[in-house]
Design an enzyme around this catalytic site. Structure first.
Site, short mmCIF file in Angstrom:
data_model
loop_
_atom_site.label_atom_id
_atom_site.label_comp_id
_atom_site.label_asym_id
_atom_site.label_seq_id
_atom_site.Cartn_x
_atom_site.Cartn_y
_atom_site.Cartn_z
N GLY A 120 76.23 119.98 -55.89
CA GLY A 120 76.96 118.88 -55.27
C GLY A 120 77.58 119.20 -53.94
O GLY A 120 78.31 118.39 -53.38
N GLY A 122 75.79 119.96 -51.22
CA GLY A 122 74.86 119.64 -50.13
C GLY A 122 74.05 120.83 -49.65
O GLY A 122 73.61 120.87 -48.51
N ASP A 170 64.75 120.00 -46.86
CA ASP A 170 65.30 120.96 -47.83
C ASP A 170 64.22 121.91 -48.34
O ASP A 170 64.41 123.12 -48.39
CB ASP A 170 65.93 120.22 -49.01
CG ASP A 170 67.12 119.37 -48.58
OD1 ASP A 170 67.54 119.49 -47.41
OD2 ASP A 170 67.60 118.58 -49.40
#
Length: 383
Positions: A120, A122, A170
């Site tokens: 959470g 990022g 990512d």
């Protein structure tokens, strides 16, 4: 989680045969936020936190998986109807399915994995998990899939098995990471360059607000639509080469200002300016000019807060504390509405900044922000 620790867990769950061990990292993004879906640039780096997995082929057509951090097991086959119910197992299943869709042969395996990417915050724990298994299966089964396709396998897993329509950044960062370097990825052409990142005399640190405001996904979609409307208005105004906002100039945007909403104008202005900031940071990194890097980070925060409106009170507060302390650069990192600020801090200011940020934040919001020091490391690999 070390290689020895995951091996110990694997032996406890699956016996003594020797598994292979693979790892993939989470990531940070120095600059270039909300630019990926506008055909522009991102500037990620792989970090020293990630996922580690022990894997052994088991001679069956089933996967037996153990998530050490959750103390949960899952078992599944390779057909669409075998989709596991455990959320974390869908990532591993999705990677297997995406390899199969591309013509690769996948064999059954036993695996245990664990991670130290904060959830959470990022930093993309999900991409680290996908990249670990995509890289490992490609290596163990001699599939000869190139690295870009491994990143796409992770992205397709998110789209098709998790329901998240993410960009490629990512998974790209997790696969292509290189120690001591950030990567400037052109999301329109998929060309990329490594840039040296060795900020001697500075530390890179994340401050996690530990808050996540609810409107994130609907707000994300609204901003994407704003950008698409502005790009179309510029395109239709005699600029056929403008497919994305990345292709547009401020002059072209100003020329259509009266024909789009004020909100669409603000969103587009942010994206066009952010694209230029990525160029500025690229040039500064080549010169080792971290003061310019920091100045552009503050400009990004201002743009995300006032023009793109994806910051929140807690993030703005931490950014203000950074500025008051003379921190070189600070901005919200990621989609916004919570999560982290990323901060470039001179060594001599580090202790007092962290101490004060924690103290002032707790006085105002009732809890301290979490602190994560960032070291830039290699991407997916066999240990």
């Amino acid at each position: 989680m070390t290689k020895e620790q995951i091996l110990k867990i694997f032996h406890e769950k699956f016996g003594d045969e020797k598994p292979e061990v693979y790892a993939s990292p989470g990531r940070i993004n120095l600059i270039g936020e909300h630019t990926d879906y506008n055909g522009s640039f991102v500037f990620p780096g792989a970090i020293d936190k990630g996922m580690v997995a022990a894997i052994r082929l088991n001679g069956t057509d089933k996967v037996r998986a153990y998530a050490a951090d959750l103390d949960e097991h899952s078992e599944f086959g390779f057909n669409e109807e075998d989709l596991p119910k455990e959320g974390w197992a869908k990532y591993i299943f999705g990677v297997c399915r995406e390899i199969i869709k591309r013509g690769g042969k996948v064999a059954g395996f036993d695996t245990a994995f664990a991670g130290d990417v904060p959830l959470g915050a990022g930093m993309s724990s999900s991409a680290a998990l996908e990249s670990t298994y995509a890289y490992a299966l490609n290596d163990m089964l001699n599939l000869e899939i190139d690295k870009f396709e491994l990143a796409r396998i992770g992205q397709s897993t998110e789209h098709n098995y998790v329901g998240v329509k993410c960009g490629i950044m990512d998974q790209f960062a997790s696969i292509f990471g290189k120690e001591g370097h950030l990567m400037r990825l052109d999301t329109k052409t998929m060309e990329f360059d490594y840039f040296p990142f060795d900020p001697k005399g500075y530390k890179l640190v994340l401050l996690d607000t530990v808050v996540k405001h609810e409107l994130a996904s609907s707000a994300y979609n609204k901003r994407r639509e704003s950008c698409e409307r502005a790009a179309k208005a510029i395109h239709d105004n005699g600029n056929p080469d403008v497919q994305f906002l990345r292709d547009a100039t401020m002059e072209q945007l100003d020329a259509v200002k009266d024909s789009i909403s004020e909100e669409d104008y603000m969103r587009a202005k942010y994206v066009i300016e952010e694209t230029q900031r990525v160029y500025d940071v690229s040039e500064a990194l080549e010169k080792g000019d971290y003061e310019t890097v920091g100045a552009r980070m503050y400009e990004t925060h201002h743009g995300m807060s006032k023009l793109y409106e994806v910051s929140c009170e807690e993030l703005d507060f931490l950014n203000d504390v950074a500025r008051e302390h003379g921190v070189t650069g600070s901005r919200v990192m990621g989609g916004g509405f919570g999560g982290c600020t990323i901060n470039l801090v001179k060594d001599e200011l580090y202790d007092s900044f962290i101490e004060d940020a924690k103290k002032q934040f707790k006085e105002k919001y009732g809890h301290e922000p979490k602190v994560y020091d960032v070291v830039i490391k290699d991407g997916a690999r066999k240990l």
